[in-house]
Design a protein around this motif. Structure first.
Motif, PDB file in Angstrom:
ATOM      1  N   ARG A  45       5.848   8.305 -10.741  1.00 53.93           N
ATOM      2  CA  ARG A  45       6.805   7.560 -11.574  1.00 53.93           C
ATOM      3  C   ARG A  45       6.244   6.260 -12.120  1.00 53.93           C
ATOM      4  O   ARG A  45       6.427   5.912 -13.283  1.00 53.93           O
ATOM      5  CB  ARG A  45       8.027   7.296 -10.685  1.00 53.93           C
ATOM      6  N   SER A  55       7.003   3.022 -11.283  1.00 54.45           N
ATOM      7  CA  SER A  55       7.915   1.895 -11.546  1.00 54.45           C
ATOM      8  C   SER A  55       7.326   0.569 -11.066  1.00 54.45           C
ATOM      9  O   SER A  55       7.574  -0.481 -11.677  1.00 54.45           O
ATOM     10  CB  SER A  55       9.292   2.144 -10.925  1.00 54.45           C
ATOM     11  N   ALA A  96      -0.270   1.569  -6.644  1.00 58.24           N
ATOM     12  CA  ALA A  96       1.176   1.487  -6.893  1.00 58.24           C
ATOM     13  C   ALA A  96       1.753   2.907  -6.830  1.00 58.24           C
ATOM     14  O   ALA A  96       1.845   3.594  -7.840  1.00 58.24           O
ATOM     15  CB  ALA A  96       1.442   0.837  -8.245  1.00 58.24           C
ATOM     16  N   GLY A  97       2.081   3.321  -5.608  1.00 63.97           N
ATOM     17  CA  GLY A  97       2.525   4.701  -5.426  1.00 63.97           C
ATOM     18  C   GLY A  97       1.371   5.669  -5.613  1.00 63.97           C
ATOM     19  O   GLY A  97       1.562   6.769  -6.134  1.00 63.97           O
ATOM     20  N   MET A 144      -0.788   8.191  -3.986  1.00 68.74           N
ATOM     21  CA  MET A 144      -0.522   8.925  -2.753  1.00 68.74           C
ATOM     22  C   MET A 144      -1.745   9.732  -2.301  1.00 68.74           C
ATOM     23  O   MET A 144      -1.659  10.937  -2.057  1.00 68.74           O
ATOM     24  CB  MET A 144       0.698   9.841  -2.950  1.00 68.74           C
ATOM     25  N   ASN A 203      -2.082  -2.713  -1.751  1.00 68.78           N
ATOM     26  CA  ASN A 203      -1.185  -1.559  -1.733  1.00 68.78           C
ATOM     27  C   ASN A 203       0.232  -2.058  -1.476  1.00 68.78           C
ATOM     28  O   ASN A 203       0.423  -3.117  -0.863  1.00 68.78           O
ATOM     29  CB  ASN A 203      -1.604  -0.612  -0.599  1.00 68.78           C
ATOM     30  N   ILE A 204       1.218  -1.276  -1.930  1.00 65.39           N
ATOM     31  CA  ILE A 204       2.603  -1.530  -1.505  1.00 65.39           C
ATOM     32  C   ILE A 204       3.067  -0.335  -0.700  1.00 65.39           C
ATOM     33  O   ILE A 204       2.788   0.808  -1.055  1.00 65.39           O
ATOM     34  CB  ILE A 204       3.546  -1.828  -2.696  1.00 65.39           C
ATOM     35  N   HIS A 205       3.744  -0.644   0.399  1.00 66.40           N
ATOM     36  CA  HIS A 205       4.224   0.417   1.289  1.00 66.40           C
ATOM     37  C   HIS A 205       5.706   0.175   1.548  1.00 66.40           C
ATOM     38  O   HIS A 205       6.117  -0.955   1.822  1.00 66.40           O
ATOM     39  CB  HIS A 205       3.436   0.404   2.606  1.00 66.40           C
ATOM     40  N   PRO A 206       6.522   1.261   1.492  1.00 68.85           N
ATOM     41  CA  PRO A 206       7.975   1.067   1.603  1.00 68.85           C
ATOM     42  C   PRO A 206       8.482   0.994   3.040  1.00 68.85           C
ATOM     43  O   PRO A 206       9.352   1.764   3.454  1.00 68.85           O
ATOM     44  CB  PRO A 206       8.534   2.296   0.864  1.00 68.85           C
ATOM     45  N   LEU A 234      13.323  -0.305  -3.285  1.00 67.65           N
ATOM     46  CA  LEU A 234      12.501  -0.283  -4.510  1.00 67.65           C
ATOM     47  C   LEU A 234      12.781  -1.501  -5.397  1.00 67.65           C
ATOM     48  O   LEU A 234      11.863  -2.074  -5.989  1.00 67.65           O
ATOM     49  CB  LEU A 234      12.745   1.022  -5.287  1.00 67.65           C
TER      50      LEU A 234
HETATM   51  C1  GAR Z   1       7.076   3.187  -3.892  1.00 79.23           C
HETATM   52  O1  GAR Z   1       8.267   3.150  -3.158  1.00 79.23           O
HETATM   53  C2  GAR Z   1       5.907   2.785  -3.036  1.00 79.23           C
HETATM   54  O2  GAR Z   1       6.227   1.792  -2.085  1.00 79.23           O
HETATM   55  C3  GAR Z   1       5.573   4.083  -2.349  1.00 79.23           C
HETATM   56  O3  GAR Z   1       5.734   5.057  -3.337  1.00 79.23           O
HETATM   57  C4  GAR Z   1       6.727   4.632  -4.274  1.00 79.23           C
HETATM   58  C5  GAR Z   1       6.124   4.722  -5.646  1.00 79.23           C
HETATM   59  O4  GAR Z   1       7.085   4.451  -6.635  1.00 79.23           O
HETATM   60  N1  GAR Z   1       4.233   4.075  -1.817  1.00 79.23           N
HETATM   61  C6  GAR Z   1       3.885   4.695  -0.696  1.00 79.23           C
HETATM   62  O5  GAR Z   1       4.643   5.362  -0.035  1.00 79.23           O
HETATM   63  C7  GAR Z   1       2.430   4.506  -0.307  1.00 79.23           C
HETATM   64  N2  GAR Z   1       2.225   4.797   1.080  1.00 79.23           N
HETATM   65  P1  GAR Z   1       6.629   4.090  -8.107  1.00 79.23           P
HETATM   66  O6  GAR Z   1       5.646   5.174  -8.548  1.00 79.23           O
HETATM   67  O7  GAR Z   1       7.901   4.153  -8.909  1.00 79.23           O
HETATM   68  O8  GAR Z   1       6.007   2.733  -8.073  1.00 79.23           O
END
Ligand code: GAR
Length: 208
Positions: A11, A13, A87-88, A90, A107-110, A171
């Motif tokens: 995505r 975002s 950013a997401g 995976m 990295n961002i982790h939820p 998010l």
């Molecule tokens: C986000 O919530 C991010 O934190 C998570 O994937 C989503 C991506 O959303 N990342 C992980 O889980 C990494 N371990 P996005 O593509 O809309 O940014």
């Protein structure tokens, strides 16, 4: 002007939030490229529409993680980044790839790390009866979802929350903290002291 390369898998975002912040606030940095491991990642269209260079390095076209990471690094380095932003994105990264971008990949982790590394963080938080959840921006080290924490955001877990409702609440916070963390880095506002990230001017590294 510092150069940022953003890696996405879907995505995008968080990538959008960083691109918007970068453009709107006259940052000392620009997004040089957005790269995905999936050709159909929705975020690629947004980046292209903003005139940002896009690339795909398809993990399915590479026999090993090492081969994929080597090609990914080659494509990233063509854009001579100061900072690589996951950013997401995976994919599990090889130690050699992580080492190549040591101190310049985030990295961002939820989840509120070190709790809930890995996948399905919100479902697991609800199952465990957590009353608080959140998101973490951290420097990337070889161990998955570890590394010095730059900023965290916390949100309540409400009694009737589902995985979907909690992930939306988190998010929204991710979109706040990720641009902020990236800005701190490109402004050289962060210090690493004994493995702990400290903001030089004492800005709050916690959003409630
Ligand atoms: C986000 O919530 C991010 O934190 C998570 O994937 C989503 C991506 O959303 N990342 C992980 O889980 C990494 N371990 P996005 O593509 O809309 O940014």
């Amino acid at each position: 002007m510092k150069r940022i390369v953003i890696l996405i898998s879907g995505r995008g975002s968080n990538m959008e939030a960083i691109v918007d912040a970068c453009a709107a606030e006259g940052w000392p940095a620009s997004v040089a490229a957005v790269i995905s491991n999936r050709p159909d990642a929705k975020g690629l269209q947004f980046a292209a529409a903003r005139g940002i260079a896009t690339d795909v390095v398809d993990h399915k076209q590479h026999a090993t993680r090492e081969a994929f990471d080597a090609e990914l690094a080659r494509v990233i380095d063509r854009h001579t980044p100061d900072l690589v932003v996951l950013a997401g994105f995976m994919r599990i990264l090889t130690p050699g790839f992580v080492e190549h971008y040591a101190q310049r990949m985030v990295n961002i982790h939820p989840s509120l790390l070190p709790a809930f590394t890995g996948l399905h963080t919100h479902r697991r938080a609800i199952e465990q009866g957590c009353k608080i959840a959140g998101a973490t921006v951290h420097y990337v080290t070889a161990e998955l979802d570890h590394g010095p924490i730059i900023v965290q955001a916390a949100v309540p877990v409400l009694p009737d929350d589902t995985e979907d409702s909690l992930s939306k609440r988190v998010l929204a916070r991710e979109h706040q903290i990720y641009p902020r963390a990236v800005r701190w880095i490109v402004e050289d506002a962060l210090d690493l002291r004994d493995g702990v990230v400290v903001h030089r001017r004492g800005e709050p590294q916690l959003v409630l």
